[in-house]
Scaffold this active site. Structure first.
Site, PDB file in Angstrom:
ATOM      1  N   LEU A 109       0.874  -1.166   0.000  1.00 40.51           N
ATOM      2  CA  LEU A 109       0.000   0.000   0.000  1.00 40.51           C
ATOM      3  C   LEU A 109       0.912   1.218   0.000  1.00 40.51           C
ATOM      4  O   LEU A 109       1.949   1.219   0.670  1.00 40.51           O
ATOM      5  CB  LEU A 109      -0.891   0.019   1.252  1.00 40.51           C
ATOM      6  CG  LEU A 109      -1.951  -1.086   1.376  1.00 40.51           C
ATOM      7  CD1 LEU A 109      -2.677  -0.981   2.716  1.00 40.51           C
ATOM      8  CD2 LEU A 109      -2.950  -1.033   0.225  1.00 40.51           C
ATOM      9  N   ASP A 110       0.530   2.280  -0.716  1.00 38.45           N
ATOM     10  CA  ASP A 110       1.425   3.421  -0.745  1.00 38.45           C
ATOM     11  C   ASP A 110       1.387   4.161   0.597  1.00 38.45           C
ATOM     12  O   ASP A 110       0.533   3.901   1.449  1.00 38.45           O
ATOM     13  CB  ASP A 110       1.156   4.332  -1.950  1.00 38.45           C
ATOM     14  CG  ASP A 110      -0.173   5.061  -1.890  1.00 38.45           C
ATOM     15  OD1 ASP A 110      -0.868   5.076  -2.906  1.00 38.45           O
ATOM     16  OD2 ASP A 110      -0.500   5.642  -0.831  1.00 38.45           O
ATOM     17  N   VAL A 111       2.318   5.081   0.768  1.00 36.86           N
ATOM     18  CA  VAL A 111       2.545   5.700   2.069  1.00 36.86           C
ATOM     19  C   VAL A 111       1.302   6.399   2.610  1.00 36.86           C
ATOM     20  O   VAL A 111       1.070   6.440   3.822  1.00 36.86           O
ATOM     21  CB  VAL A 111       3.751   6.669   1.999  1.00 36.86           C
ATOM     22  CG1 VAL A 111       3.443   7.868   1.110  1.00 36.86           C
ATOM     23  CG2 VAL A 111       4.186   7.136   3.391  1.00 36.86           C
TER      24      VAL A 111
END
Length: 293
Positions: A109-111
């Site tokens: 999952l992106d930041v």
């Protein structure tokens, strides 16, 4: 019979196939003193000396290794990497420590995305769950900012052209909200980088919040706080294994039923306490460093 090097190393618990392929490509893996290359095949020969980053590793698949799976509630601001040169918090910081094995992330999952992440000790399981051919469904709750009309809904459902090819939501359902701030639940069957955000952006709508709530039939456990983890029981583990054509696991590391409630409460408290400590130190170290991510 010979097998691909990355498959053998993944089965022995040294990471997912993708992680190992990246290490091979970077020249970090050797076979009997010679740099390995993508496409190398090996036989299950105990005399082979395989090294990762100069360290001798075993290729034996442990007969006693138990396939374990964690559900983790990733907070926003964490990176999906094992370590960060800038000292920012990562999703691995608060997971329980293992001996003779390691946690492998099932996808990323992106930041700025929060929600459900799965981790497993089985590299082959992680690889199969991530592979696009398996079409494992992921569900996200999305808060968008902008006008969403019927034409945009049709585009997102039929497909739009992204820089890495056409993409579409498998399902798209309005979930509430008023004005320009609205919530939708969407599903995908692949895990391309920032795909949910890019799909909305392609029709001129900005995502202001994104949360994964389901992976296959595994939902984000109720009551699990951000930064907390929960180990999956044997039924859930075998559901995931059957989903990708793997044999059932017969052993679990979970405590017996009468101790599970106490174990569950304790592990959540420990994870959240560590999350608070790590987040606090991450904020202190990032003072003056600008935005994260």
């Amino acid at each position: 019979m010979s097998e691909k090097l990355q498959k053998v190393l993944a089965r022995a618990g040294h990471g997912s196939r993708r992680e190992i392929e990246a290490k091979i490509a970077a020249g970090r893996v050797s076979i009997d003193g010679k740099l390995a290359t993508l496409g190398d095949r090996i036989e299950n020969d105990k005399s082979l000396k395989i090294r990762i980053d100069g360290h001798l590793v075993s290729i034996a698949e442990s007969a006693t290794e138990v396939c374990r799976v964690l559900a983790y509630y990733k907070p926003e601001g964490e990176l999906c990497t094992r370590s960060d040169p800038e000292g920012r918090p990562t999703v691995f910081d608060r997971l329980p420590r293992l001996r003779g094995s390691r946690w492998i992330a099932v996808g990323r999952l992106d930041v700025n995305t929060c929600g459900l992440m799965l981790f497993t000790t089985d590299g082959e399981l992680a690889n199969r769950l991530m592979h696009p051919s398996r079409e494992v469904e992921r569900e996200y709750a999305v808060r968008v900012f902008g006008q969403v009309d019927d034409d945009k809904i049709r585009q997102l459902s039929k497909g739009v052209q992204l820089e890495d090819g056409p993409a579409a939501f498998k399902t798209l359902r309005f979930a509430g909200g008023e004005g320009v701030n609205q919530w939708y639940n969407v599903t995908l069957t692949e895990g391309r980088n920032r795909e949910v955000r890019r799909l909305w952006e392609a029709v001129g709508v900005q995502v202001s919040r994104l949360m994964r709530v389901r992976y296959g039939d595994i939902t984000l456990p109720k009551g699990l706080p951000r930064g907390g983890w929960m180990e999956m029981d044997l039924t859930a583990v075998n559901y995931l294994r059957s989903l990708v054509g793997m044999d059932d696991e017969t052993v679990t590391k979970l405590a017996v039923e009468k101790d599970r409630r106490r174990t569950k409460a304790n592990q959540i408290r420990r994870a959240v306490k560590r999350h608070t400590q790590v987040s606090g130190s991450g904020r202190r170290s990032s003072n003056g460093g600008g935005k994260r991510g």
